[in-house]
Enzyme design. Structure first.
Site, PDB file in Angstrom:
ATOM      1  N   SER A   3      12.579  29.289  18.254  1.00  0.00           N
ATOM      2  CA  SER A   3      13.014  30.621  18.685  1.00  0.00           C
ATOM      3  C   SER A   3      11.953  31.293  19.567  1.00  0.00           C
ATOM      4  O   SER A   3      12.301  32.032  20.497  1.00  0.00           O
ATOM      5  CB  SER A   3      13.387  31.496  17.489  1.00  0.00           C
ATOM      6  N   ARG A  40      -4.584  10.600  13.846  1.00  0.00           N
ATOM      7  CA  ARG A  40      -4.495  11.884  14.563  1.00  0.00           C
ATOM      8  C   ARG A  40      -5.070  11.779  15.972  1.00  0.00           C
ATOM      9  O   ARG A  40      -4.508  12.333  16.930  1.00  0.00           O
ATOM     10  CB  ARG A  40      -5.276  12.917  13.735  1.00  0.00           C
ATOM     11  N   ILE A  62      -2.091  19.951  13.039  1.00  0.00           N
ATOM     12  CA  ILE A  62      -3.493  20.328  13.238  1.00  0.00           C
ATOM     13  C   ILE A  62      -4.009  19.473  14.388  1.00  0.00           C
ATOM     14  O   ILE A  62      -3.805  18.252  14.416  1.00  0.00           O
ATOM     15  CB  ILE A  62      -4.298  20.106  11.955  1.00  0.00           C
ATOM     16  N   ASN A  94      -1.541  29.979  20.863  1.00  0.00           N
ATOM     17  CA  ASN A  94      -0.759  29.804  19.637  1.00  0.00           C
ATOM     18  C   ASN A  94      -0.214  31.157  19.188  1.00  0.00           C
ATOM     19  O   ASN A  94      -0.783  32.199  19.505  1.00  0.00           O
ATOM     20  CB  ASN A  94      -1.667  29.241  18.527  1.00  0.00           C
ATOM     21  N   HIS A 128       0.753  32.986  15.533  1.00  0.00           N
ATOM     22  CA  HIS A 128       0.584  32.813  14.091  1.00  0.00           C
ATOM     23  C   HIS A 128       1.225  34.015  13.391  1.00  0.00           C
ATOM     24  O   HIS A 128       0.987  35.156  13.790  1.00  0.00           O
ATOM     25  CB  HIS A 128      -0.909  32.725  13.753  1.00  0.00           C
ATOM     26  N   THR A 130      -9.009  27.757  19.370  1.00  0.00           N
ATOM     27  CA  THR A 130     -10.341  27.154  19.316  1.00  0.00           C
ATOM     28  C   THR A 130     -10.313  26.133  18.174  1.00  0.00           C
ATOM     29  O   THR A 130      -9.357  26.115  17.399  1.00  0.00           O
ATOM     30  CB  THR A 130     -11.414  28.242  19.069  1.00  0.00           C
ATOM     31  N   GLN A 184       9.355  40.451  16.243  1.00  0.00           N
ATOM     32  CA  GLN A 184       8.195  40.933  17.021  1.00  0.00           C
ATOM     33  C   GLN A 184       7.492  39.789  17.745  1.00  0.00           C
ATOM     34  O   GLN A 184       6.982  39.962  18.854  1.00  0.00           O
ATOM     35  CB  GLN A 184       7.213  41.666  16.105  1.00  0.00           C
ATOM     36  N   GLU A 185       7.472  38.617  17.096  1.00  0.00           N
ATOM     37  CA  GLU A 185       6.875  37.443  17.757  1.00  0.00           C
ATOM     38  C   GLU A 185       7.543  37.215  19.111  1.00  0.00           C
ATOM     39  O   GLU A 185       6.891  36.897  20.107  1.00  0.00           O
ATOM     40  CB  GLU A 185       7.035  36.201  16.882  1.00  0.00           C
TER      41      GLU A 185
HETATM   42  C1  GRF Z   1       6.907  31.235  13.794  1.00  0.00           C
HETATM   43  O1  GRF Z   1       6.884  32.124  12.727  1.00  0.00           O
HETATM   44  C2  GRF Z   1       5.518  31.021  14.306  1.00  0.00           C
HETATM   45  O2  GRF Z   1       4.719  32.145  14.228  1.00  0.00           O
HETATM   46  C3  GRF Z   1       5.007  29.966  13.366  1.00  0.00           C
HETATM   47  O3  GRF Z   1       6.092  29.114  13.144  1.00  0.00           O
HETATM   48  C4  GRF Z   1       7.306  29.830  13.341  1.00  0.00           C
HETATM   49  C5  GRF Z   1       8.065  29.074  14.405  1.00  0.00           C
HETATM   50  O4  GRF Z   1       9.325  29.588  14.623  1.00  0.00           O
HETATM   51  N1  GRF Z   1       3.843  29.328  13.923  1.00  0.00           N
HETATM   52  P1  GRF Z   1      10.163  29.105  15.890  1.00  0.00           P
HETATM   53  O5  GRF Z   1      10.208  27.576  15.852  1.00  0.00           O
HETATM   54  O6  GRF Z   1       9.504  29.623  17.112  1.00  0.00           O
HETATM   55  O7  GRF Z   1      11.538  29.668  15.657  1.00  0.00           O
END
Ligand code: GRF
Length: 196
Positions: free
Chosen positions: A13, A69, A100, A115, A117, A149, A181-182
């Site tokens: 999303s 990895r 990771i 990223n 988070h 980082t 909000q993301e």
């Molecule tokens: C989001 O909450 C993001 O912050 C976290 O994983 C989730 C990913 O959601 N790292 P999407 O795949 O972007 O819907």
């Protein structure tokens, strides 16, 4: 043209929010930037379908096909770097990419690896952020866009958004509120980087 590569593992999303912002605000004309590819480490990632529907090239690179990895990250680097254009190494966006990354990978993309988070960093790095915020009695929660980082979920903060934690919230209801909000702050932070 500056190419952007988005890495996902799931629903995508945030990836979709970035694709929509790029179209809506015409990043190609305004910033000579485009999302050139979406790469997933899981073939089942729902975001792959959404990316293709938006005409974006997709690739799957299953981490389970690699011995360790380091080998996976080296292969991933090769795939990402194939999207470099003269004088323009790709900008790499982690959007729910549940891996990771090795220091070698992170250092290779220093300053152009981003990223999102789902917490107000530096609080609640790592997993289960929403339940941990509820358990700690936080009155607010949120999300952070940051440069990556080598230390997990650290690195310079580019953008944050705050939401209230409401009485009766579960990890799921709080996650949904944070996610809205993301979708606003991630495209905005990318735009800031592009216009630097
Ligand atoms: C989001 O909450 C993001 O912050 C976290 O994983 C989730 C990913 O959601 N790292 P999407 O795949 O972007 O819907």
């Amino acid at each position: 043209m500056k190419n952007i590569v988005i890495l996902i593992s799931g629903g995508g999303s945030n990836m979709l929010a970035i694709l929509k912002a790029a179209q809506r605000d015409n990043w190609a004309a305004q910033y000579q930037a485009q999302v050139a590819a979406v790469i997933s480490n899981k073939a089942s990632a729902g975001g792959l379908v959404l990316a293709r529907a938006h005409g974006v090239a997709t690739e799957v690179l299953e981490h389970t096909s690699f011995a360790n990895r380091e080998d996976f990250d080296a292969a991933l680097m090769q795939h990402i770097d194939s999207y470099a254009t003269p004088g323009n190494p790709p900008l790499v966006l982690l959007a729910g990419f549940m891996r990771i990354l090795t220091p070698g990978f992170v250092n290779h993309y220093a300053g152009r690896l981003v990223n999102i988070h789902p917490s107000l960093l530096p609080a609640f790095a790592g997993l289960n952020t929403h339940q941990r915020a509820i358990d700690a009695g936080c009155q607010v929660a949120g999300a952070t866009v940051h440069l990556v980082t080598p230390e997990l979920d650290q690195g310079p903060i580019l953008a944050q958004a705050v939401v209230p934690v409401l009485p009766g919230d579960s990890a799921d209801t709080l996650a949904a509120r944070v996610l809205t909000q993301e979708h606003l702050i991630y495209p905005r932070a990318v735009l800031q980087l592009l216009s630097r």
